[in-house]
Motif scaffolding. Structure first.
Motif, short mmCIF file in Angstrom:
data_model
loop_
_atom_site.label_atom_id
_atom_site.label_comp_id
_atom_site.label_asym_id
_atom_site.label_seq_id
_atom_site.Cartn_x
_atom_site.Cartn_y
_atom_site.Cartn_z
N GLN A 198 8.00 0.93 -25.19
CA GLN A 198 6.89 1.71 -25.73
C GLN A 198 7.02 3.21 -25.43
N LEU A 199 8.16 3.59 -24.83
CA LEU A 199 8.36 4.97 -24.41
C LEU A 199 9.39 5.69 -25.26
N SER A 200 9.27 7.01 -25.34
CA SER A 200 10.31 7.82 -25.98
C SER A 200 11.51 7.95 -25.04
N GLY A 201 12.61 8.50 -25.57
CA GLY A 201 13.80 8.67 -24.74
C GLY A 201 13.54 9.54 -23.53
N GLY A 202 12.81 10.64 -23.74
CA GLY A 202 12.51 11.54 -22.62
C GLY A 202 11.64 10.87 -21.57
N GLN A 203 10.67 10.07 -22.01
CA GLN A 203 9.82 9.34 -21.07
C GLN A 203 10.61 8.31 -20.28
N LYS A 204 11.53 7.63 -20.95
CA LYS A 204 12.38 6.67 -20.25
C LYS A 204 13.19 7.36 -19.15
N GLN A 205 13.73 8.54 -19.48
CA GLN A 205 14.53 9.25 -18.48
C GLN A 205 13.65 9.74 -17.33
N ARG A 206 12.40 10.07 -17.60
CA ARG A 206 11.48 10.44 -16.53
C ARG A 206 11.23 9.26 -15.59
N VAL A 207 11.14 8.05 -16.17
CA VAL A 207 11.02 6.86 -15.33
C VAL A 207 12.27 6.70 -14.47
N GLY A 208 13.44 6.91 -15.10
CA GLY A 208 14.70 6.80 -14.35
C GLY A 208 14.76 7.80 -13.20
N ILE A 209 14.26 9.02 -13.44
CA ILE A 209 14.26 10.03 -12.38
C ILE A 209 13.30 9.64 -11.27
N ALA A 210 12.11 9.19 -11.64
CA ALA A 210 11.13 8.77 -10.62
C ALA A 210 11.67 7.62 -9.79
N PRO B 183 0.82 -1.22 0.00
CA PRO B 183 0.00 0.00 0.00
C PRO B 183 0.86 1.27 0.00
N GLU B 184 1.93 1.27 0.79
CA GLU B 184 2.83 2.42 0.83
C GLU B 184 3.58 2.58 -0.49
N ARG B 185 3.99 1.44 -1.09
CA ARG B 185 4.66 1.47 -2.40
C ARG B 185 3.76 2.10 -3.44
N ASP B 186 2.51 1.66 -3.50
CA ASP B 186 1.57 2.16 -4.51
C ASP B 186 1.34 3.66 -4.34
N ARG B 187 1.20 4.10 -3.10
CA ARG B 187 0.99 5.52 -2.85
C ARG B 187 2.19 6.34 -3.33
N ARG B 188 3.39 5.86 -3.01
CA ARG B 188 4.60 6.58 -3.39
C ARG B 188 4.78 6.59 -4.91
N VAL B 189 4.52 5.47 -5.56
CA VAL B 189 4.65 5.40 -7.02
C VAL B 189 3.68 6.37 -7.69
N ASP B 190 2.45 6.44 -7.18
CA ASP B 190 1.47 7.38 -7.74
C ASP B 190 1.97 8.83 -7.63
N GLU B 191 2.56 9.17 -6.49
CA GLU B 191 3.11 10.52 -6.29
C GLU B 191 4.20 10.83 -7.33
N LYS C 140 15.33 19.48 -27.63
CA LYS C 140 14.05 19.84 -27.03
C LYS C 140 13.75 18.97 -25.81
N THR C 141 14.00 17.68 -25.93
CA THR C 141 13.77 16.76 -24.81
C THR C 141 14.74 17.04 -23.68
N THR C 142 15.99 17.37 -24.03
CA THR C 142 16.99 17.74 -23.02
C THR C 142 16.48 18.90 -22.18
N ASP C 143 15.97 19.95 -22.84
CA ASP C 143 15.47 21.11 -22.10
C ASP C 143 14.32 20.73 -21.17
N ALA C 144 13.44 19.83 -21.63
CA ALA C 144 12.31 19.41 -20.81
C ALA C 144 12.79 18.65 -19.56
N ILE C 145 13.79 17.80 -19.74
CA ILE C 145 14.33 17.04 -18.60
C ILE C 145 15.05 17.98 -17.63
N GLY D 142 5.49 13.68 -14.58
CA GLY D 142 4.69 13.89 -15.78
C GLY D 142 4.46 12.64 -16.61
N LEU D 143 4.23 11.50 -15.96
CA LEU D 143 4.01 10.25 -16.69
C LEU D 143 2.60 9.68 -16.48
#
Length: 342
Positions: free
Chosen positions: A140-152, A115-123, A174-179, A129-130
């Motif tokens: 199935q993800l773009s490079g920027g989306q993959k890096q967002r997963v890595g950050i999360a 339950p705590e894991r799920d709450r934290r993952v949702d946050e 463009k993706t670099t600037d967003a990250i 922004g995923l």
């Protein structure tokens, strides 16, 4: 927050010992975005891996949040690493796991209940922004989306420090600037201390408060980004700053003007903060009997405010040109007379 004291790292190779990091001392303040820039082989990736002891220093001390990691045994070190997140150039995701499962993985390792894991993952999904991609796989993800997963994933255990090893090098501009915008947002919202390794001065300019320039295992220059841009001292630093201030077409135009008007001078003006808004060129034209030709100019944003460079050609009598240059300096603007283009 982070102190590196007298750090050395020597690798033993068939050709003899290689000193990858050579006597580095650094202090990084809490809540700071600290950039380390250098070309390949400078030792920067080895340095960042010693902050979380993925590489143990041959000599020296690494202190994070008051704890000397160099003295910890493996069990203590594993616990200490939970306070240090890390993201990588090539994402290092688990390809058989979904976005949600990738982010949850470090929480599973830490023994956090579901339950705590799920709450934290949702946050975290919301933070980076995923939303809507929770059940997608990395393929199935773009490079920027993959890096967002890595950050999360790196933020899952609420670390105090985030290490970024060339985190934007595999991404388009463009993706670099967003990250980078996301990292600034995380830094401000969470008060996270970030160490960022890169070979791109654009990255340093956009988000870092402090920068250290590395060459051949040493830090050759260090300071606030604003000051390093304004007054780069070392040849390596000047080379990196030119990535932002002096594009190739500017160098060509300067060479042409130096050849066409040997009696005149081409100067580079550097403005910081409020100086960028002053009508300096119009004042020059009104007060001095010279011709002023603008070669190239650019104002960019850094963490400390605005930073501008302007290349101008001054033509006229030598005494008038010298008086104009003295006038510019009196306005607290940095002036460099360019005699040739390298």
């Amino acid at each position: 927050m982070i102190t590196l004291r007298d750090i050395y790292k020597v690798f033993q190779t068939k050709d003899g010992p290689v000193r990858a990091v050579d006597g580095i001392d650094l202090r990084i303040n809490e809540g700071e975005i600290f950039g380390v820039i250098g070309y390949s082989g400078a030792g920067k990736s080895t340095l960042i891996r010693m902050v979380n002891m993925l590489e143990r220093p041959t000599q020296g001390e690494v202190t994070v949040a008051g704890r000397n990691l160099s003295q910890l045994h493996e069990k203590e070190l594993r616990k200490a690493r939970q306070e240090i997140g890390m993201i990588f150039q090539h994402f290092n995701l688990l390809w058989s796991r979904t976005v949600r499962e990738n982010i949850a993985f470090p929480l599973e390792i830490a023994g956090v209940k579901k339950p705590e894991r799920d709450r934290r993952v949702d946050e975290l999904i919301k933070l980076v922004g995923l939303a809507g991609r929770e059940e997608s796989y990395p393929s199935q993800l773009s490079g920027g989306q993959k890096q967002r997963v890595g950050i999360a994933r790196a933020l899952a255990n609420n670390p105090k420090v985030l290490l970024c090893d060339e985190a934007t090098s595999a991404l388009d501009p463009k993706t670099t600037d967003a990250i980078l915008d996301l990292l600034v947002d995380i830094n401000e919202k969470l008060g996270l201390t970030i160490i960022l390794i890169t070979h791109e001065m654009h990255v340093i300019r956009k988000i870092c408060h402090q920068v250290a320039v590395m060459e051949a295992g040493k830090v050759v220059e260090q300071g606030p980004v604003r000051e390093v841009f304004r007054k780069p001292k070392e040849a390596m630093t000047k080379e990196f700053v030119k990535q932002i201030t002096e594009p190739e077409e500017t160098a060509d135009a300067i060479s042409h003007m130096l050849a066409e008007s040997p009696e005149g001078k081409v100067v580079q003006l550097t403005f910081v903060g409020e100086e960028t808004e002053r009508p300096l060129i119009s004042q020059l034209i009104r007060q001095f009997d010279i011709d002023v030709n603008i070669v190239q100019g650019k104002i960019t944003k850094i963490q400390a405010g605005s930073y501008g460079t302007l290349f101008i050609a001054l033509d006229g009598k030598p005494e008038q040109i010298e008086a104009a240059i003295a006038f510019i300096r009196s306005k607290q603007v940095e002036v460099e007379v360019i005699s040739h283009v390298e």
